[in-house]
Design a protein around this motif. Structure first.
Motif, PDB file in Angstrom:
ATOM      1  N   GLU A 158       0.820  -1.203   0.000  1.00  0.00           N
ATOM      2  CA  GLU A 158       0.000   0.000   0.000  1.00  0.00           C
ATOM      3  C   GLU A 158       0.856   1.255   0.000  1.00  0.00           C
ATOM      4  O   GLU A 158       0.584   2.207  -0.722  1.00  0.00           O
ATOM      5  N   LEU A 159       1.910   1.251   0.827  1.00  0.00           N
ATOM      6  CA  LEU A 159       2.811   2.404   0.854  1.00  0.00           C
ATOM      7  C   LEU A 159       3.386   2.637  -0.538  1.00  0.00           C
ATOM      8  O   LEU A 159       3.475   3.771  -1.022  1.00  0.00           O
ATOM      9  N   LEU A 201       0.820   4.244  -2.783  1.00  0.00           N
ATOM     10  CA  LEU A 201       0.594   5.663  -2.519  1.00  0.00           C
ATOM     11  C   LEU A 201       1.744   6.488  -3.079  1.00  0.00           C
ATOM     12  O   LEU A 201       1.538   7.531  -3.707  1.00  0.00           O
ATOM     13  N   VAL A 222      -5.761   2.898   9.051  1.00  0.00           N
ATOM     14  CA  VAL A 222      -4.827   3.996   8.762  1.00  0.00           C
ATOM     15  C   VAL A 222      -4.501   4.023   7.273  1.00  0.00           C
ATOM     16  O   VAL A 222      -4.528   5.079   6.625  1.00  0.00           O
ATOM     17  N   VAL A 223      -4.223   2.838   6.732  1.00  0.00           N
ATOM     18  CA  VAL A 223      -3.894   2.765   5.304  1.00  0.00           C
ATOM     19  C   VAL A 223      -5.075   3.227   4.460  1.00  0.00           C
ATOM     20  O   VAL A 223      -4.919   4.000   3.509  1.00  0.00           O
ATOM     21  N   SER A 240      -5.464   6.984   4.469  1.00  0.00           N
ATOM     22  CA  SER A 240      -4.473   7.675   3.635  1.00  0.00           C
ATOM     23  C   SER A 240      -4.842   7.551   2.170  1.00  0.00           C
ATOM     24  O   SER A 240      -4.777   8.526   1.421  1.00  0.00           O
ATOM     25  N   ALA A 241      -5.228   6.342   1.770  1.00  0.00           N
ATOM     26  CA  ALA A 241      -5.548   6.140   0.357  1.00  0.00           C
ATOM     27  C   ALA A 241      -6.767   6.973  -0.027  1.00  0.00           C
ATOM     28  O   ALA A 241      -6.800   7.592  -1.094  1.00  0.00           O
ATOM     29  N   ALA A 296      -7.815   9.751   1.379  1.00  0.00           N
ATOM     30  CA  ALA A 296      -7.446  11.166   1.345  1.00  0.00           C
ATOM     31  C   ALA A 296      -6.741  11.494   0.040  1.00  0.00           C
ATOM     32  O   ALA A 296      -7.032  12.510  -0.608  1.00  0.00           O
ATOM     33  N   LEU A 297      -5.821  10.634  -0.361  1.00  0.00           N
ATOM     34  CA  LEU A 297      -5.103  10.876  -1.614  1.00  0.00           C
ATOM     35  C   LEU A 297      -6.061  10.861  -2.795  1.00  0.00           C
ATOM     36  O   LEU A 297      -5.998  11.729  -3.677  1.00  0.00           O
TER      37      LEU A 297
END
Lengths: 546, 175
Positions: free
Chosen positions: A167-168, A171, B71-72, B75-76, B78-79
C-alpha cells in the motif's frame, strides 16, 4: 551489526523521505546522498547473506505473531541491489530532468496553454505557478518513500507486512504519476490508485482467510501448516488475483500504459522498473514458498498461458504505438509476461531451478534495461519537443549518446547476447525445452523478434536523415545516466555467475543434477536442502511452543 | 452459527457490494466510497476473526491488523479525494474517460487528451458525440479560458459550469 544490515535498507530511505519533506532546498542533496548510501547498504546485505545464509530479524524483539518479522535470503538481497542501482541512476537523472523542465516551463506560465505547448511535462492545463514549481521538489521525498517501502516489501517476513508495504508503494507511486502536470497523468493516477487499492483489499481478504485457518502471518510458518482445503484455495485465488492487478498481467494490464506513459520520465522508470516487480516478487514468494505449488499445476499453466498472451499482445501493441513512452510502456506489458511463464515451467521439478532463477534474473535485467529505456526516451522527448516517434527523426546526429543508450537497453529487452536479458531468456528457454513445453519456447522466441520490431521502430527514426531544425541540447546528466544503466543491463550478462550464486541461498529449488557441473552443484544443493530442512524444523518447534 | 461467522458473512457481503459499486458506478466519488465499503467489509471479516480463540479473550492480532488497515485506508482515501478535487477543478468532470477509450486496442496516441478542454476545441471527429453532450459547461469553460488566458480563472469557471449544468452531460451532481 547484522541487525543493522537488515533494518537499514528500510529505515534509511523512510526517515530520509520524511526529512526531505521539510528540508526545503536541501531535499535534492538528501535524496542523492541516500541513493548513494543505499548501494553499499544493499551490497552489505548481499554479503551478509552470502556469508551467513538467510537472515531473520524480529523488529523490536517482538516475536510473531504480534511482532514484525524481517527475512532476507538471496532473492531478497538481489532485489534490494536491483532497486538501489535503479534508484541511484534515476535520482541522478532526475537532477537534470527537473532542473530542465522547470527552467523550460518558466516562461510558458504566462502564456495560455495551447496545442503548441506539448512538451511531455507541459501537456494539458497547469494548476498554478507555485504548484508547478513545487512539483520537481516533491519527486525527492516521494522517491525516497518509494525506495523505503520497496525495501520493506522485499524484506517482509509476514504477509500482513507485505500488505502494508504494497500500500505504501502504491501511494508513493500514485504521487509520482501525479507529478506530471497533465490531465492524462491526473486521470491515470486516479485510475491506478482505485485499481491498486482494490487489488490490495483482495490481498488483505486473502490474508484474513489464511490467518483464520492457520493463526499465523509469518509466511514460513504458514508454509509448514498449509493445507489444501477449500478456504485455503479461496485465499490463494484472492491473494493472487489482487497481486495480478498490481503486476499488470495481460488482461489486467489496462491501467498500465496510461499510468506509465503519462508520468514524468524518472517516475516512469521507477514504476516500470521496480514497482511492477514488487507485486510479482510477492506472487513468486507466495507461490513457491508458501502455497503447495505442486498441487497448483493447473493454475500455474493458466498463469503461464496468460504470460504468453501478454508477451504477444504487449509486443504487438508496442509496435503499433505512435508515442514513444506508450511504446516503452507496452513493452513492459510484454516483458511482465515472461516473468509469469515460471508458473507453467516450474511445475516440472527437473527444470524448476532453471525457470525460477531465470525469472529472478529476468527481473533484475529488465529493471535495468527498462529504466534505461524510459530515461533515454525521456531525454529524446525533451530534446525533440514532442512525444511522438516521428519527433525523434534524426536524433542520432544530435544526441548519439542517448540513442546509443536506448539501443543498448533495447539489446537487453530483446534478449540478445551478451546482455542480462539473454542469460535470463536462455535459462527460461532451456527450462521450456527440457520440460517439453515447446509452445512457450516458441512464444518466447517470437517475443524476442517482436521486441526487435519495436526497438528498431524508434532506432530507425532516430537514424533517419532529416532536414528539420536541429534538436535542443539536453543536460549531460540526462545523456549519460541512461547509458550507464543500459551498460549495467548488458554487463549483467557477463557477471551472471555471482548473482546466480547469491540466488541459491534460501531458494525454494536447488539446481538439478542435469546442470552442467553436476557433482559440485548437487552437493551444494544437498547441503542447502539440509540446511533448509533444519531451519524448517526449528521454525516448527518455535511455532508449536506457544 | 456463531456471532463470528455472522460477522464474517456480513463482511463478505459488504465486500461484494463495494466491488459491485466500483465496477458499475462511473462517478469517481462513488468509486472512492465503494473502495471504502470494500475495506469495511474486509475489516469486518478481520474483526470477526478475533472470535477464533473460542470463548476466552479475543485474539488481539486481527484487531491490530484492522487498526493498521484503517490507517492505510484513510491515507488512500485522502489521496484519492485530493486527486479527484484537482481533477474536477481542471476538467469540471467527475468521471474518468469511458472505459472503452481505455481498452487496450484503442489507446490511440493522445486518446486520453481528447477530452481535455484544449483538445476538445480542436473538434476531434471521434469525440463529437461526447463534445455535444458536455457542451453546456464546456462552452463556458472555453470562453473563460480564451478570454482571460488565465488558467486559474478558467478553471474556476469550468468548475462553476459543471455545477450549474447540473443534470446535463458529466454534471457532477448526477448520481
Amino acid at each position: 551489526m547484522p541487525d543493522l544490515v537488515i533494518v537499514a535498507p528500510i529505515l534509511v530511505p523512510l526517515v530520509a523521505g520524511v526529512v526531505a519533506y521539510v528540508a526545503g532546498r536541501l531535499r535534492r542533496g538528501v535524496a542523492i546522498a541516500v541513493a548513494v548510501l543505499q548501494l553499499p547498504l544493499a551490497c552489505g546485505l548481499a554479503w551478509e547473506v552470502l556469508r551467513r545464509g538467510p537472515l531473520h530479524y524480529e523488529v523490536g524483539g517482538w516475536s510473531a505473531p504480534l511482532g514484525i518479522q524481517l527475512y532476507a535470503d538471496g532473492l531478497t538481497a538481489l532485489m534490494i541491489c536491483m532497486a538501489s542501482i535503479v534508484e541511484l541512476a534515476v535520482g541522478v537523472y532526475a537532477l537534470g530532468y527537473f532542473e530542465w523542465t522547470e527552467r523550460e516551463s518558466q516562461p510558458s506560465d504566462h502564456t495560455p496553454p495551447g496545442p503548441s505547448a506539448t512538451g511531455p511535462a507541459a501537456t494539458g492545463t497547469t494548476t498554478s505557478e507555485s504548484a508547478k514549481r513545487s512539483r520537481g521538489g516533491s519527486f525527492w521525498p516521494l522517491s525516497l518513500l518509494l525506495a523505503g517501502s520497496l525495501n520493506g516489501l522485499f524484506l517482509s517476513g509476514d504477509i500482513f507486512n507485505l500488505y502494508i508495504s504494497l500500500e505504501l508503494l502504491t501511494l508513493a507511486a500514485v504521487g509520482l504519476i501525479g507529478l506530471a502536470a497533465s490531465l492524462d497523468a491526473l486521470a491515470a493516477a486516479l485510475r491506478y490508485l482505485l485499481i491498486a487499492v482494490v487489488g490490495s483489499l483482495f490481498y488483505l481478504l486473502g490474508v484474513s482467510f489464511l490467518y483464520s485457518l492457520y493463526g499465523t502471518l509469518d509466511w514460513q510458518q504458514l508454509a509448514m501448516r498449509f493445507e489444501f482445503d477449500f478456504v485455503s484455495r479461496c485465499a490463494i485465488v484472492l491473494l493472487v488475483l489482487g497481486l495480478l492487478v498490481k503486476a499488470a498481467l495481460f488482461p489486467l494490464h489496462f491501467w498500465l500504459p496510461a499510468a506509465h506513459g503519462s508520468a514524468p520520465s524518472p517516475a516512469s522508470a521507477l514504476l516500470s522498473g521496480l514497482v511492477l516487480k514488487a507485486a510479482f516478487f510477492v506472487i513468486l514468494r507466495l507461490w513457491f514458498e508458501v502455497f503447495p505449488h505442486p498441487r497448483l499445476a493447473l493454475a500455474g499453466q493458466l498463469l503461464g498461458g496468460l504470460g504468453a498472451a501478454a508477451i504477444l499482445w504487449g509486443s504487438l501493441q508496442a509496435i503499433r504505438q505512435r508515442r514513444l513512452k506508450l511504446l516503452v510502456a507496452y513493452s513492459s506489458v510484454a516483458q511482465i509476461g515472461y516473468l509469469f511463464l515460471v508458473f507453467a515451467l516450474a511445475s516440472d521439478p527437473a527444470v524448476a531451478w532453471n525457470a525460477w532463477s531465470g525469472t529472478a534474473y529476468f527481473m533484475l535485467s529488465h529493471a535495468c534495461a527498462k529504466s534505461a529505456a524510459f530515461l533515454a526516451v525521456g531525454s529524446l522527448q525533451l530534446a525533440a519537443r514532442g512525444g511522438e516517434i516521428e519527433d525523434v527523426t534524426g536524433a542520432a546526429a544530435d544526441h548519439p549518446v542517448t540513442v546509443y543508450a536506448f539501443a543498448l537497453a533495447g539489446v537487453g529487452l530483446m534478449g540478445l547476447p551478451p546482455s542480462g536479458g539473454f542469460v535470463a531468456k536462455w535459462l527460461l528457454l532451456r527450462a521450456a525445452l527440457e520440460s517439453h513445453q515447446v509452445g512457450l519456447a516458441i512464444v518466447m522466441l517470437a517475443g524476442g523478434v517482436l521486441a526487435v520490431g519495436y526497438v528498431f521502430r524508434v532506432l530507425g527514426r532516430a537514424f533517419a536523415a532529416t532536414d528539420g531544425a536541429p534538436q535542443r541540447p539536453i543536460p549531460r546528466l540526462m545523456q549519460w545516466t541512461p547509458l550507464v544503466l543500459a551498460l549495467v543491463s548488458v554487463g549483467l550478462g557477463l557477471v551472471a555467475l555471482q548473482p546466480l550464486e547469491l540466488l541459491r541461498i534460501g531458494a525454494p529449488f536447488a539446481p538439478s543434477s542435469s546442470a552442467q557441473s553436476a557433482g559440485l552443484s548437487e552437493q551444494a544443493g544437498l547441503g542447502e536442502q539440509a540446511g533448509l530442512g533444519e531451519q524448517a524444523g526449528l521454525g516448527e518447534q518455535a511455532g508449536a511452543n506457544p | 452459527m456463531t456471532t463470528g461467522t455472522l460477522y464474517a458473512l456480513c463482511g463478505l457481503g459488504l465486500f461484494g457490494i463495494g466491488l459491485g459499486g466500483i465496477i458499475l458506478r462511473t462517478h469517481l466519488l462513488h468509486k472512492i466510497i465503494a473502495t471504502n465499503v470494500i475495506s469495511s467489509g474486509v475489516f469486518l471479516v478481520l474483526v470477526a476473526l478475533a472470535d477464533r480463540t473460542r470463548g476466552g479473550r479475543p485474539d488481539p492480532v486481527p484487531h491490530a491488523m484492522v487498526l493498521t488497515g484503517i490507517v492505510v485506508a484513510i491515507s488512500a482515501t485522502a489521496l484519492a479525494l485530493g486527486l479527484l478535487r484537482r481533477f474536477y477543478r481542471e476538467t469540471g468532470r467527475c468521471r474518468l474517460p469511458e472505459p472503452g477509450s481505455l481498452a487496450p486496442g484503442s489507446l490511440a496516441p493522445g486518446s486520453l487528451e481528447r477530452w481535455s478542454p484544449e483538445r476538445r476545441s480542436e473538434g476531434g471527429d471521434a469525440e463529437k458525440g461526447n463534445a455535444e453532450k458536455g457542451n453546456g459547461e464546456k462552452g463556458n469553460a472555453e470562453k473563460g479560458n480564451a478570454e482571460k488566458g488565465n488558467a486559474e480563472k478558467g478553471n474556476a469557471e469550468k468548475g462553476n459550469g459543471g455545477e450549474a449544468s447540473g443534470g446535463k452531460g458529466d454534471g457532477c451532481r448526477t448520481w
